[in-house]
Design a protein around this motif. Sequence first.
Motif, PDB file in Angstrom:
ATOM      1  N   GLN A 187       0.790  -1.569   0.060  1.00 33.80           N
ATOM      2  CA  GLN A 187       0.167   0.144  -0.045  1.00 33.80           C
ATOM      3  C   GLN A 187       0.989   1.489   0.347  1.00 33.80           C
ATOM      4  O   GLN A 187       0.213   2.125   0.027  1.00 33.80           O
ATOM      5  CB  GLN A 187      -1.056  -0.245   1.117  1.00 33.80           C
ATOM      6  N   GLY A 188       2.819   1.411  -0.743  1.00 32.79           N
ATOM      7  CA  GLY A 188       2.627   2.668   0.054  1.00 32.79           C
ATOM      8  C   GLY A 188       3.645   2.232   1.384  1.00 32.79           C
ATOM      9  O   GLY A 188       4.172   3.761   1.358  1.00 32.79           O
ATOM     10  N   LEU A 189       3.715   2.213   2.028  1.00 31.03           N
ATOM     11  CA  LEU A 189       4.171   2.567   3.510  1.00 31.03           C
ATOM     12  C   LEU A 189       5.364   2.148   4.221  1.00 31.03           C
ATOM     13  O   LEU A 189       5.761   1.003   2.442  1.00 31.03           O
ATOM     14  CB  LEU A 189       3.067   2.236   5.134  1.00 31.03           C
ATOM     15  N   ALA A 190       5.774   2.751   4.135  1.00 27.46           N
ATOM     16  CA  ALA A 190       7.760   2.414   4.164  1.00 27.46           C
ATOM     17  C   ALA A 190       7.539   1.588   5.354  1.00 27.46           C
ATOM     18  O   ALA A 190       6.517   1.031   6.296  1.00 27.46           O
ATOM     19  CB  ALA A 190       8.309   3.572   4.763  1.00 27.46           C
ATOM     20  N   THR A 191       8.768   0.866   5.376  1.00 26.74           N
ATOM     21  CA  THR A 191       8.455  -0.691   6.430  1.00 26.74           C
ATOM     22  C   THR A 191      10.080  -0.669   7.620  1.00 26.74           C
ATOM     23  O   THR A 191      10.992  -0.714   6.555  1.00 26.74           O
ATOM     24  CB  THR A 191       8.281  -1.256   5.847  1.00 26.74           C
ATOM     25  N   ALA A 192       9.733  -1.015   8.896  1.00 26.77           N
ATOM     26  CA  ALA A 192      10.820  -1.048   9.017  1.00 26.77           C
ATOM     27  C   ALA A 192       9.946  -2.314  10.231  1.00 26.77           C
ATOM     28  O   ALA A 192       9.350  -2.811  11.175  1.00 26.77           O
ATOM     29  CB  ALA A 192      11.089  -0.163  10.136  1.00 26.77           C
ATOM     30  N   LEU A 208      11.565 -14.886  12.731  1.00 20.20           N
ATOM     31  CA  LEU A 208      12.997 -15.126  13.041  1.00 20.20           C
ATOM     32  C   LEU A 208      13.941 -13.550  12.623  1.00 20.20           C
ATOM     33  O   LEU A 208      14.721 -13.083  12.517  1.00 20.20           O
ATOM     34  CB  LEU A 208      13.564 -15.957  13.467  1.00 20.20           C
ATOM     35  N   GLU A 209      14.001 -13.592  10.974  1.00 21.56           N
ATOM     36  CA  GLU A 209      14.314 -12.622  10.364  1.00 21.56           C
ATOM     37  C   GLU A 209      14.083 -12.016   8.984  1.00 21.56           C
ATOM     38  O   GLU A 209      12.642 -12.958   9.257  1.00 21.56           O
ATOM     39  CB  GLU A 209      15.887 -13.517   9.635  1.00 21.56           C
ATOM     40  N   PRO A 210      14.360 -11.342   8.227  1.00 16.94           N
ATOM     41  CA  PRO A 210      12.954 -10.219   7.604  1.00 16.94           C
ATOM     42  C   PRO A 210      13.245 -11.248   6.338  1.00 16.94           C
ATOM     43  O   PRO A 210      14.424 -12.049   5.864  1.00 16.94           O
ATOM     44  CB  PRO A 210      14.520  -9.478   7.456  1.00 16.94           C
ATOM     45  N   CYS A 217      15.861  -2.794   9.401  1.00 14.46           N
ATOM     46  CA  CYS A 217      15.573  -3.645  10.368  1.00 14.46           C
ATOM     47  C   CYS A 217      16.340  -3.670  11.302  1.00 14.46           C
ATOM     48  O   CYS A 217      16.934  -2.760  11.244  1.00 14.46           O
ATOM     49  CB  CYS A 217      16.511  -5.132   9.231  1.00 14.46           C
ATOM     50  N   ALA A 218      15.738  -3.626  12.449  1.00  9.26           N
ATOM     51  CA  ALA A 218      16.486  -2.893  13.807  1.00  9.26           C
ATOM     52  C   ALA A 218      15.655  -4.056  15.067  1.00  9.26           C
ATOM     53  O   ALA A 218      14.976  -4.909  15.007  1.00  9.26           O
ATOM     54  CB  ALA A 218      15.951  -1.914  14.358  1.00  9.26           C
TER      55      ALA A 218
END
Lengths: 245, 245
Positions: A187-192, A208-210, A217-218
């Motif tokens: 939908q166009g959102l930024a991602t973390a 467990l991982e992206p 990624c944090a």
Amino acid sequence: MKNVDALLFDVFGTIVDWRCGVAEFVSRKIGLVDPYEFADAWRREYQPAMAMVRSGAREYVPLDVLHRENLNKVLATFWVEMAEDERDDLNRAWEQMPPWAASCADLSRLKRQFIIAPCSNGSITMMTRLARYAQLPWDCVLGAGIAKAFKPEPRAYLESVGALGLPAHRVMMVPAHNSDLAAAQAQGLATAFVPRRTEYGFTQATDLEPTGDWDICAESLGELADQLEAMGPKHPLGQTQRDLH
Amino acid sequence: MKNVDALLFDVFGTIVDWRCGVAEFVSRKIGLVDPYEFADAWRREYQPAMAMVRSGAREYVPLDVLHRENLNKVLATFWVEMAEDERDDLNRAWEQMPPWAASCADLSRLKRQFIIAPCSNGSITMMTRLARYAQLPWDCVLGAGIAKAFKPEPRAYLESVGALGLPAHRVMMVPAHNSDLAAAQAQGLATAFVPRRTEYGFTQATDLEPTGDWDICAESLGELADQLEAMGPKHPLGQTQRDLH
């Protein structure tokens, strides 16, 4: 990724430890069952119940209602007898959950620069009471409660973004779940991505991982704040009266 | 009146001084006009614009949109020329307003015992940004933004009450306007009147005194807190993790 003005958070699993929360609540109220097994059984009913709404087979009802119906099933499975008002009380487990370590402090830190809000499948009722219980300093409550649609339906993200008066790319979705990120990114959102590797206990095998191309990624909300702060100065939208004058 | 768990507040006029806020913002941005006259002219367009939505002649749009349209009319009346992006910027006057004296401290005090939320005709966008600017410690944002209906329509109150998961009589509406209280009372909410006798300047002639049978009349939010605290102990719904354990 451009500058973002607002951060939307998944809550159950990302901000609070629902499994320990439900287990602790259940052990206080029932005591006869394995509280973690009970918590897992209750949570297993969550996706199928929402699927009925997502498919259109059922009109939107707040998640409190689905959890309450699911509770009847789970109590039957565990052969627990309980009066209706006691069941209503047990259903409030979802309003009283421990935040993952440092969530409150890290959210307060992020709030200094960004608008912060939950974008959860929980209702406004659940989110409001949970925020009071766990001292989560949200600016407002968004998500399924205002969209009357459950994630990962596009409307859950788009109505939340719209309620902030921002374009999607200036809003970042922050969950511990790759599926949530994939739907938000679409939908166009930024991602973390902030993994919570014991959400389902020590044998957890998913998230467990992206698994996607996320903007950030944090390892924790604190590390998310570090990374966002390193990107540049505050945006005026995130500023308070004190900052502006 | 029975015990209440939540307080819903009108915002423009009750919590913040919209007239001084708009006047100050306009004087910074334009300078050529009488800023109070401009503020009053802009506000005069508010009710007619909402009336179009209430009557069904127009679909619900957030108040930001109505204010922005009204701004075009008012600028024309005052013979002010202004680019579109400057107009967008001026429209943000409604997001940056001074709270009436002690509002923040009194709301924080009330929050210790009650769920507190705005029930305003302002959008979620306006309410969220205004809360950040003026440091209003809301638990969540309710009102027209979630109901997609403007007060005094019943839905604006009933959806707000429903979003809290409470019966209407456990929710108290707190405005500086008798008409807001009459509409809330008709839907079963408890009522508290807190006059703001200079909302429209020193010649204000309306809402100086209560005109209905309201549960509480208080000269300030601090006095409201005094009266509510005198009624009895905290209800568990208003308690935080720290209180419960």
